[in-house]
Design a protein around this motif. Sequence first.
Motif, mmCIF file in Angstrom:
data_model
loop_
_atom_site.group_PDB
_atom_site.id
_atom_site.type_symbol
_atom_site.label_atom_id
_atom_site.label_comp_id
_atom_site.label_asym_id
_atom_site.label_seq_id
_atom_site.Cartn_x
_atom_site.Cartn_y
_atom_site.Cartn_z
ATOM 1 N N ALA A 151 35.743 38.486 38.794
ATOM 2 C CA ALA A 151 35.254 39.027 40.065
ATOM 3 C C ALA A 151 34.759 37.900 40.964
ATOM 4 O O ALA A 151 35.027 37.887 42.175
ATOM 5 C CB ALA A 151 34.129 40.029 39.809
ATOM 6 N N TYR A 152 34.060 36.941 40.371
ATOM 7 C CA TYR A 152 33.564 35.808 41.158
ATOM 8 C C TYR A 152 34.722 34.980 41.707
ATOM 9 O O TYR A 152 34.688 34.533 42.864
ATOM 10 C CB TYR A 152 32.650 34.932 40.307
ATOM 11 C CG TYR A 152 32.153 33.707 41.044
ATOM 12 C CD1 TYR A 152 31.057 33.788 41.897
ATOM 13 C CD2 TYR A 152 32.795 32.483 40.897
ATOM 14 C CE1 TYR A 152 30.611 32.671 42.588
ATOM 15 C CE2 TYR A 152 32.353 31.359 41.586
ATOM 16 C CZ TYR A 152 31.263 31.460 42.430
ATOM 17 O OH TYR A 152 30.831 30.351 43.122
ATOM 18 N N ALA A 153 35.747 34.772 40.882
ATOM 19 C CA ALA A 153 36.903 33.986 41.333
ATOM 20 C C ALA A 153 37.590 34.662 42.509
ATOM 21 O O ALA A 153 37.977 34.000 43.489
ATOM 22 C CB ALA A 153 37.882 33.794 40.179
ATOM 23 N N ARG A 154 37.737 35.991 42.447
ATOM 24 C CA ARG A 154 38.364 36.717 43.556
ATOM 25 C C ARG A 154 37.489 36.651 44.805
ATOM 26 O O ARG A 154 37.987 36.472 45.919
ATOM 27 C CB ARG A 154 38.622 38.177 43.153
ATOM 28 C CG ARG A 154 39.737 38.351 42.132
ATOM 29 C CD ARG A 154 40.136 39.813 42.012
ATOM 30 N NE ARG A 154 39.051 40.626 41.465
ATOM 31 C CZ ARG A 154 38.900 40.892 40.174
ATOM 32 N NH1 ARG A 154 39.757 40.400 39.287
ATOM 33 N NH2 ARG A 154 37.907 41.654 39.755
ATOM 34 N N TRP A 155 36.188 36.800 44.603
ATOM 35 C CA TRP A 155 35.268 36.738 45.749
ATOM 36 C C TRP A 155 35.283 35.352 46.375
ATOM 37 O O TRP A 155 35.337 35.217 47.596
ATOM 38 C CB TRP A 155 33.852 37.090 45.287
ATOM 39 C CG TRP A 155 32.829 36.988 46.382
ATOM 40 C CD1 TRP A 155 32.540 37.936 47.325
ATOM 41 C CD2 TRP A 155 31.970 35.880 46.658
ATOM 42 N NE1 TRP A 155 31.550 37.485 48.168
ATOM 43 C CE2 TRP A 155 31.182 36.228 47.782
ATOM 44 C CE3 TRP A 155 31.785 34.632 46.064
ATOM 45 C CZ2 TRP A 155 30.226 35.375 48.318
ATOM 46 C CZ3 TRP A 155 30.836 33.771 46.602
ATOM 47 C CH2 TRP A 155 30.073 34.142 47.717
ATOM 48 N N ARG A 156 35.260 34.325 45.529
ATOM 49 C CA ARG A 156 35.247 32.942 46.037
ATOM 50 C C ARG A 156 36.509 32.636 46.825
ATOM 51 O O ARG A 156 36.463 31.943 47.846
ATOM 52 C CB ARG A 156 35.114 31.981 44.850
ATOM 53 C CG ARG A 156 34.841 30.538 45.239
ATOM 54 C CD ARG A 156 33.467 30.392 45.867
ATOM 55 N NE ARG A 156 33.176 28.988 46.144
ATOM 56 C CZ ARG A 156 33.616 28.336 47.214
ATOM 57 N NH1 ARG A 156 34.372 28.956 48.099
ATOM 58 N NH2 ARG A 156 33.302 27.065 47.397
#
Length: 204
Positions: A151-156
């Motif tokens: 989720a963090y990778a997609r958000w970043r």
Amino acid sequence: MPHLPTDQATPALTTEREQQRVAHLVLGEPRPKPKGANRRKKGKAPAVTLVPGIEERVQLRERWSHKTNGTAETHEHAAAQARREGSLARLVGTGAIDAHQLAAADQIAEAYHSITAEVAVRTANLEPRSSGGGPHSASHAPIAAVIRERAYARWREAVAPHGAMLLAIIVDDMALTTAARDWRLSNRRARSLLVSALDSWKRC
């Protein structure tokens, strides 16, 4: 052999607690009115006290009953966060961001710290790793951590053009005005980017 006396209070209390749990926490019923409350003409009738554990949850719900959006737990968390110093807390206090956006910021910061800590551990481990897996293989990684990392990778990736500024505000607690100045943006533009980024977290 004579039968020993049994304590009937504990089963009765358990039954009452379960009834209150279902009524107030599952069905969301309001606190019951005291007997004779409708006949009182002067003064305020004392509130009916529920069993421990149920009483605290009902108090929390009553405390935030004036809010139409969000759960009582979310608003309670936001209020606690707003009482502490920090750039995000000040933004909540001024109404620039709401409770849901503050919760998203906390989750982003948690994911960031978790991922950077994991990278540090992996970098420090200089032992050769076999192709057959082991304690550091993906199959042994907690599922929640994997989901959070993705989720963090997609958000970043979604906020990539302004990621550094957003992390400075969310993770490093940099003031919005300071971040806007350092990245040569207006305060209004920086705030808009922050709000959009926090709103996008739940979609990642």
